[in-house]
Design a protein around this motif. Sequence first.
Motif, short mmCIF file in Angstrom:
data_model
loop_
_atom_site.label_atom_id
_atom_site.label_comp_id
_atom_site.label_asym_id
_atom_site.label_seq_id
_atom_site.Cartn_x
_atom_site.Cartn_y
_atom_site.Cartn_z
N UNK A 523 -15.24 -0.73 -0.01
CA UNK A 523 -15.20 -0.52 -1.64
C UNK A 523 -14.88 0.18 -3.30
N UNK A 524 -15.10 -0.74 -3.48
CA UNK A 524 -14.40 -0.38 -4.69
C UNK A 524 -14.38 0.77 -5.11
N UNK A 525 -15.17 1.65 -5.22
CA UNK A 525 -16.26 2.56 -5.21
C UNK A 525 -15.46 3.39 -5.00
N UNK A 526 -15.67 3.05 -3.75
CA UNK A 526 -14.17 4.40 -2.60
C UNK A 526 -12.64 4.19 -2.99
N UNK A 527 -12.51 3.35 -3.50
CA UNK A 527 -11.08 2.97 -3.88
C UNK A 527 -10.59 3.62 -5.37
N UNK A 528 -11.35 3.15 -5.85
CA UNK A 528 -11.39 3.37 -7.77
C UNK A 528 -11.37 5.01 -7.88
#
Length: 759
Positions: A523-528
């Motif tokens: 998920x983009x949240x985790x990557x971010x």
Amino acid sequence: MESITEKPMMDDTAGRGIGRSKSDQLAPSSQSLSRTASAETVRSTPDATSLSRKSSFGKRSASGGAGAGGNSHGHSHIRKSRSAQLKLDLEDLVSSGAALSRASSASLGFSFTFTGFTPPPQAMSSAELHPFSDDENTMDIEAGTRRKKLMTEPTLPIYLKFTEVKYRVTVKGSPREILSGISGSASPGEVLALMGPSGSGKTTLLTILGGRVAGAGAGALEGCVSYNDEPFSKSLKRRIGFVTQDDVLFTHLTVRETLTYAALLRLPRTMTRQQKEERAMDIIYELGLERCQDTMIGGSFVRGVSGGERKRVCIGNEIIINPSLLFLDEPTSGLDSTTALRIVHLLHDIAEDGKTIITTIHQPSSRLFHKFDKLILLGKGSLLYFGKASEAMTHFQSIGCTPLIAMNPAEFLLDLANGNTNDVSVPSELDDKVHMENQNLQNNNSKNDYKPSAQDVHEYLVDAYENRAAYKEKKKLLAPLPISDDMKATITSSKREWGTSWWQQYSILFCRGIKERRHDYLSWMRITQVIATSVILGLLWWHSDPSTPKGLQDQAGLLFFIAVFWGFFPVFTAIFTFPQERAMLNKERAVDMYKLSAYFLARTTSDLPLDLFLPVIFMVIVYFMAGLKATATHFFFSMLTVFLSIIAAQGLGLAIGATVLDIKKATTLASVTVMTFMLAGGFFVKRVPPFISWLRYLSFNYHTYRLLLKVQYNPVPDILINGIPLDNGVTEVLALVAMIIGYRVLAYISLRRAKTSAS
Ligand SMILES: Nc1ncnc2c1ncn2[C@@H]1O[C@H](COP(=O)(O)OP(=O)(O)OP(=O)(O)O)[C@@H](O)[C@H]1O
């Protein structure tokens, strides 16, 4: 089912044909107050009357709807043409004025009578014709071919009988009777509905009949439950489908993936992978799920399929194994009446293939009520009625309970089961009793002002059933079954059969695990989150210089932070694993879908590729921005150290989660443990009292930190390692490997000990 002690009894319902005639479903209406002209018209028209439930699904048999059940297999080739014929019949009907009036009466309502509610036979909506399709033609062609395949498979008929089932639990030291002597039966081709107010014991009875009461927290069970006159055996698990009240499905899998994995895991080894995948597709078409086959199931935070579709996926998950017995706990709860009706139609379709279906139902509509073959009405754990659903109203009428206004029969029965006699004629016996009791209260109220108490009504109904109807049903249970001894013996083996080999189970579960969790990890949240943290770290330690004592301390601080960061993160991700999947694990293990060891290994290894992806991004950014030793070897060993730390920390999270199996408790325990490990990690406190200094050896932060120091500095300055010699780092590596294995073994043992409801 160890506590089942009595010998099985017999049933004469067995000899009955599996097919159901429409008349079976019509409520008796001897005291009909009003009957619509349209209903009369249709009843007197043989053609229309013969529009049986079977025909409503385009499955009417050549003999006009009578030859249902297991015998329908031979007619599957004519289903499509019958369906087409039926459509023409309907078009003819609709085009005539009479038909129009009937159609409108059907759409407006049904004929109400004192004794119940009679559904007009012509009330055959397109929803009933094609229960789950918006596009009838496509469905007809598609489903026609698919159904043929699915329904030609023979099913072992299972006759379910249960006599005097009692169930007792102990609540706060005192015994409580949940079920008190329930008897009944269900034969192949029948749908038995368990009805009753909330808390009356429906789910408990269903669970007992499904062979699922053993295990932790189970109460004392008495009575006899038999399957083809044999007691429950482990081999029966593969012939039983159980749809629980809560939809236990993976949120991120699509409908097709869900059913395909179920097929791959549950279908026998004799089938090829391709055949199993085809079976999953058959089920998708059978249940009319083709339009949403690529849609995610969804959940609280992810938009997915609708409630009705989700319920159908749950049913598909169970019927995929072609079960002989299908149990469903409130399959229509939370659905609108049309969708609920479709689900019940589907159950009939399934039953007509020779399966025995038992379902609990909360508050069925009138239409739904009339779809059931048999009914059990429970009130406070006692049997108030068992018999044909269509005869329930006659029974209550015969004991003096009749609705005084037009009422849904299900509502009427539930009112009675609740002891509510508003708008119900009270039998004179009960009335007299109440009057006698109240006479002593010396007031001038008329007799009609007194209402029997709920307890009086309950006792009256229990006695009335026991004295006037129970003997008939109990006699039926004594009749021999119309099946050979060989057939009975088929279900007696107590050997567990696995659908697939251990390795196949492992690889299927591994792929399913990756598919289910890829969204979480990528998920983009985790990557971010990871990128943002690493950039901030890189900026704070920008090109740090370890040549001065202060620079060295700073850089050691960074290394310690890396050890802590990749210790925290995996622990708090892994603790949720087993508590979150507990329901799924219980459900799947209850039907022997796979071995626990295959699941455990697949679950823990499928996380790894994704768990190791983010740390690589993190390390690439931090390592070079912070100016750590920029050689491939140094980077590689630092990366390897972080990997070891992550896998060890993950093991700890899994062990905590598996031991506690409760997210709140697991989170509390994990935070205390991780904080202790961090403090014992060797960076904050240099002089630790000897009586507590052993703690550091349990801390993966301590070992990771020392390894990271070792990779960066050779020799490691004494000030950083607090006088504890660090040689080649083998001790630290071994300690981390021991944690990786040890925590996982602990997790596995805890999971084994946490008995699932089925084991
Ligand atoms: N293990 C248990 N310990 C204590 N009470 C129990 C246990 N199992 C069931 N009960 C109680 O037995 C009663 C019947 O429960 P059950 O779930 O079978 O009811 P139900 O008819 O299915 O209700 P609902 O329609 O609300 O789901 C309830 O009052 C429930 O609290």
